[in-house]
Scaffold this motif. Structure first.
Motif, PDB file in Angstrom:
ATOM      1  N   SER A 160      -7.537  -9.606  10.572  1.00 44.17           N
ATOM      2  CA  SER A 160      -6.562  -8.604  11.009  1.00 44.17           C
ATOM      3  C   SER A 160      -5.391  -9.264  11.724  1.00 44.17           C
ATOM      4  O   SER A 160      -5.549 -10.288  12.397  1.00 44.17           O
ATOM      5  CB  SER A 160      -7.211  -7.571  11.932  1.00 44.17           C
ATOM      6  N   PHE A 161      -4.229  -8.653  11.577  1.00 45.21           N
ATOM      7  CA  PHE A 161      -3.021  -9.011  12.310  1.00 45.21           C
ATOM      8  C   PHE A 161      -2.679  -7.793  13.169  1.00 45.21           C
ATOM      9  O   PHE A 161      -2.230  -6.769  12.650  1.00 45.21           O
ATOM     10  CB  PHE A 161      -1.878  -9.338  11.357  1.00 45.21           C
ATOM     11  N   GLY A 162      -2.947  -7.875  14.452  1.00 44.99           N
ATOM     12  CA  GLY A 162      -2.879  -6.679  15.264  1.00 44.99           C
ATOM     13  C   GLY A 162      -3.962  -5.717  14.804  1.00 44.99           C
ATOM     14  O   GLY A 162      -5.143  -6.063  14.752  1.00 44.99           O
ATOM     15  N   GLN A 163      -3.568  -4.506  14.422  1.00 45.12           N
ATOM     16  CA  GLN A 163      -4.522  -3.502  13.951  1.00 45.12           C
ATOM     17  C   GLN A 163      -4.557  -3.385  12.428  1.00 45.12           C
ATOM     18  O   GLN A 163      -5.212  -2.486  11.884  1.00 45.12           O
ATOM     19  CB  GLN A 163      -4.165  -2.142  14.554  1.00 45.12           C
ATOM     20  N   VAL A 164      -3.849  -4.287  11.725  1.00 40.99           N
ATOM     21  CA  VAL A 164      -3.690  -4.163  10.276  1.00 40.99           C
ATOM     22  C   VAL A 164      -4.435  -5.292   9.576  1.00 40.99           C
ATOM     23  O   VAL A 164      -4.268  -6.466   9.914  1.00 40.99           O
ATOM     24  CB  VAL A 164      -2.200  -4.175   9.875  1.00 40.99           C
ATOM     25  N   LYS A 165      -5.228  -4.943   8.574  1.00 39.64           N
ATOM     26  CA  LYS A 165      -5.974  -5.950   7.822  1.00 39.64           C
ATOM     27  C   LYS A 165      -5.069  -6.701   6.856  1.00 39.64           C
ATOM     28  O   LYS A 165      -4.124  -6.139   6.303  1.00 39.64           O
ATOM     29  CB  LYS A 165      -7.101  -5.279   7.031  1.00 39.64           C
ATOM     30  N   ILE A 182       0.155 -12.184   5.334  1.00 36.42           N
ATOM     31  CA  ILE A 182       0.480 -11.362   6.503  1.00 36.42           C
ATOM     32  C   ILE A 182       0.912  -9.973   6.041  1.00 36.42           C
ATOM     33  O   ILE A 182       1.855  -9.850   5.255  1.00 36.42           O
ATOM     34  CB  ILE A 182       1.596 -12.019   7.332  1.00 36.42           C
ATOM     35  N   PRO A 183       0.237  -8.924   6.504  1.00 38.31           N
ATOM     36  CA  PRO A 183       0.603  -7.567   6.091  1.00 38.31           C
ATOM     37  C   PRO A 183       1.885  -7.104   6.788  1.00 38.31           C
ATOM     38  O   PRO A 183       2.463  -7.837   7.600  1.00 38.31           O
ATOM     39  CB  PRO A 183      -0.604  -6.733   6.543  1.00 38.31           C
ATOM     40  N   SER A 184       2.299  -5.904   6.494  1.00 37.84           N
ATOM     41  CA  SER A 184       3.517  -5.353   7.081  1.00 37.84           C
ATOM     42  C   SER A 184       3.244  -4.918   8.519  1.00 37.84           C
ATOM     43  O   SER A 184       2.736  -3.821   8.773  1.00 37.84           O
ATOM     44  CB  SER A 184       4.017  -4.169   6.256  1.00 37.84           C
ATOM     45  N   VAL A 185       3.538  -5.804   9.445  1.00 41.43           N
ATOM     46  CA  VAL A 185       3.388  -5.531  10.874  1.00 41.43           C
ATOM     47  C   VAL A 185       4.717  -5.857  11.551  1.00 41.43           C
ATOM     48  O   VAL A 185       5.538  -6.598  11.006  1.00 41.43           O
ATOM     49  CB  VAL A 185       2.255  -6.367  11.494  1.00 41.43           C
ATOM     50  N   PRO A 186       4.966  -5.303  12.740  1.00 39.09           N
ATOM     51  CA  PRO A 186       6.229  -5.579  13.430  1.00 39.09           C
ATOM     52  C   PRO A 186       6.398  -7.060  13.754  1.00 39.09           C
ATOM     53  O   PRO A 186       5.422  -7.780  13.960  1.00 39.09           O
ATOM     54  CB  PRO A 186       6.115  -4.740  14.710  1.00 39.09           C
ATOM     55  N   ALA A 187       7.642  -7.505  13.802  1.00 41.89           N
ATOM     56  CA  ALA A 187       7.955  -8.874  14.208  1.00 41.89           C
ATOM     57  C   ALA A 187       7.670  -9.007  15.701  1.00 41.89           C
ATOM     58  O   ALA A 187       8.339  -8.383  16.530  1.00 41.89           O
ATOM     59  CB  ALA A 187       9.414  -9.196  13.905  1.00 41.89           C
ATOM     60  N   ASN A 202     -12.505 -14.192  18.854  1.00 42.15           N
ATOM     61  CA  ASN A 202     -11.425 -14.258  19.835  1.00 42.15           C
ATOM     62  C   ASN A 202     -10.102 -14.255  19.070  1.00 42.15           C
ATOM     63  O   ASN A 202     -10.029 -14.707  17.920  1.00 42.15           O
ATOM     64  CB  ASN A 202     -11.545 -15.529  20.669  1.00 42.15           C
ATOM     65  N   PRO A 203      -9.017 -13.775  19.666  1.00 44.24           N
ATOM     66  CA  PRO A 203      -7.732 -13.791  18.965  1.00 44.24           C
ATOM     67  C   PRO A 203      -6.974 -15.105  19.159  1.00 44.24           C
ATOM     68  O   PRO A 203      -7.134 -15.787  20.166  1.00 44.24           O
ATOM     69  CB  PRO A 203      -6.963 -12.645  19.635  1.00 44.24           C
ATOM     70  N   VAL A 204      -6.154 -15.436  18.164  1.00 44.53           N
ATOM     71  CA  VAL A 204      -5.107 -16.441  18.306  1.00 44.53           C
ATOM     72  C   VAL A 204      -3.790 -15.723  18.035  1.00 44.53           C
ATOM     73  O   VAL A 204      -3.649 -15.048  17.013  1.00 44.53           O
ATOM     74  CB  VAL A 204      -5.301 -17.620  17.334  1.00 44.53           C
ATOM     75  N   PHE A 205      -2.846 -15.855  18.953  1.00 47.70           N
ATOM     76  CA  PHE A 205      -1.575 -15.164  18.807  1.00 47.70           C
ATOM     77  C   PHE A 205      -0.589 -16.022  18.022  1.00 47.70           C
ATOM     78  O   PHE A 205      -0.476 -17.230  18.254  1.00 47.70           O
ATOM     79  CB  PHE A 205      -0.985 -14.825  20.178  1.00 47.70           C
ATOM     80  N   MET A 206       0.108 -15.397  17.080  1.00 49.29           N
ATOM     81  CA  MET A 206       1.136 -16.068  16.292  1.00 49.29           C
ATOM     82  C   MET A 206       2.394 -15.226  16.296  1.00 49.29           C
ATOM     83  O   MET A 206       2.361 -14.026  16.576  1.00 49.29           O
ATOM     84  CB  MET A 206       0.669 -16.290  14.856  1.00 49.29           C
ATOM     85  N   GLN A 207       3.514 -15.863  15.984  1.00 51.14           N
ATOM     86  CA  GLN A 207       4.784 -15.146  15.891  1.00 51.14           C
ATOM     87  C   GLN A 207       5.000 -14.673  14.460  1.00 51.14           C
ATOM     88  O   GLN A 207       5.163 -15.480  13.546  1.00 51.14           O
ATOM     89  CB  GLN A 207       5.964 -16.034  16.314  1.00 51.14           C
ATOM     90  N   VAL A 208       4.946 -13.355  14.261  1.00 50.39           N
ATOM     91  CA  VAL A 208       5.248 -12.775  12.960  1.00 50.39           C
ATOM     92  C   VAL A 208       6.742 -12.523  12.874  1.00 50.39           C
ATOM     93  O   VAL A 208       7.358 -11.993  13.806  1.00 50.39           O
ATOM     94  CB  VAL A 208       4.472 -11.458  12.746  1.00 50.39           C
ATOM     95  N   VAL A 209       7.338 -12.913  11.740  1.00 48.87           N
ATOM     96  CA  VAL A 209       8.781 -12.790  11.524  1.00 48.87           C
ATOM     97  C   VAL A 209       9.025 -11.731  10.452  1.00 48.87           C
ATOM     98  O   VAL A 209       8.321 -11.693   9.437  1.00 48.87           O
ATOM     99  CB  VAL A 209       9.385 -14.141  11.087  1.00 48.87           C
ATOM    100  N   GLU A 210      10.000 -10.899  10.671  1.00 49.05           N
ATOM    101  CA  GLU A 210      10.337  -9.849   9.700  1.00 49.05           C
ATOM    102  C   GLU A 210      10.841 -10.454   8.396  1.00 49.05           C
ATOM    103  O   GLU A 210      11.614 -11.408   8.393  1.00 49.05           O
ATOM    104  CB  GLU A 210      11.416  -8.942  10.283  1.00 49.05           C
TER     105      GLU A 210
END
Length: 222
Positions: A160-165, A182-187, A202-210
């Motif tokens: 999952s990326f945030g709440q989106v699979k 990466i699914p359609s999630v906010p940048a 556990n989560p790993v945080f990444m920067q998603v770019v639009e």
């Protein structure tokens, strides 16, 4: 007043209120410990700020006595220590209690003070998959990343990326997952997790770019 890393002569010279060795510093602050319980050997993510670029240490403090303090080890992944995120392994002999993060500058925060989040880490028998790296750590919606960790199993499950699979995964192995779209999630800084047999990592945080090319729904009317 001076920002972190600039010269100072006294605490009042610094925006952070801390002058150490003639340089403005800032105390680390732990905001979250994710997950806040689990078995020895699990990976745990600490989120916050002012951790520094160089690795320090994280100690599981256990009960009130110093005799049960145990220093965690860092997993064998790149970039497990950054200014806002640290990933550690629950050490053998760890006891339920707060955590202390000590920076390479010998500044610290504990999860039982008032500076950040209050967390008592509960040591139990709950085993979880562990995630320690997302590569690249900055990527565009629709493109793919690879995940590194442990206890993913050999049968494809969910990411999952945030709440989106994730919509597409190319390959799945016990310590590596490749071609994760990466699914359609906010940048934004986005938590990535692996789900296996009802347990989440556990989560790993990444920067998603639009994405500059994918369509985007901005409004629905009426």
């Amino acid at each position: 007043r001076a920002c972190q890393g600039l010269a100072c002569t006294q605490n009042s010279d610094c925006a952070s209120g801390l002058c150490v060795g003639g340089i403005c510093r800032a105390y680390p602050i732990i905001d979250e410990v994710i997950e806040s319980n689990g078995a020895v050997g699990n990976l745990v993510t600490l989120r916050g700020r002012n951790f520094g670029a160089e690795a320090g240490s994280v100690v599981f403090l256990g009960l009130t006595s110093d005799t049960d303090d145990v220093t965690a080890t860092l997993p064998a992944c790149e970039a497990v220590w950054s200014d806002t995120q640290v990933i550690v392994r629950v050490p053998a002999e760890a006891k339920t209690g707060p955590l202390r993060l000590l920076t390479s500058d010998q500044l610290y925060d504990t999860t039982d003070d008032d500076k950040g989040g209050r967390v008592v880490f509960e040591v139990n028998d709950r085993r979880r998959p562990g995630l320690c790296a997302v590569s690249p750590n900055r990527q565009t919606v629709g493109e793919t990343v690879g995940l590194t960790g442990e206890q993913f199993g050999t049968t494809s499950a969910d990411v999952s990326f945030g709440q989106v699979k994730a919509g597409r995964i190319t390959s799945w192995a016990d310590t590596a997952i490749q071609g994760v779209a990466i699914p359609s999630v906010p940048a934004a800084q986005t938590p990535v997790r692996v789900f296996v047999a009802g347990e989440r990592s556990n989560p790993v945080f990444m920067q998603v770019v639009e994405s500059p090319t994918l369509p985007r729904l901005e409004s629905v009317s009426p």
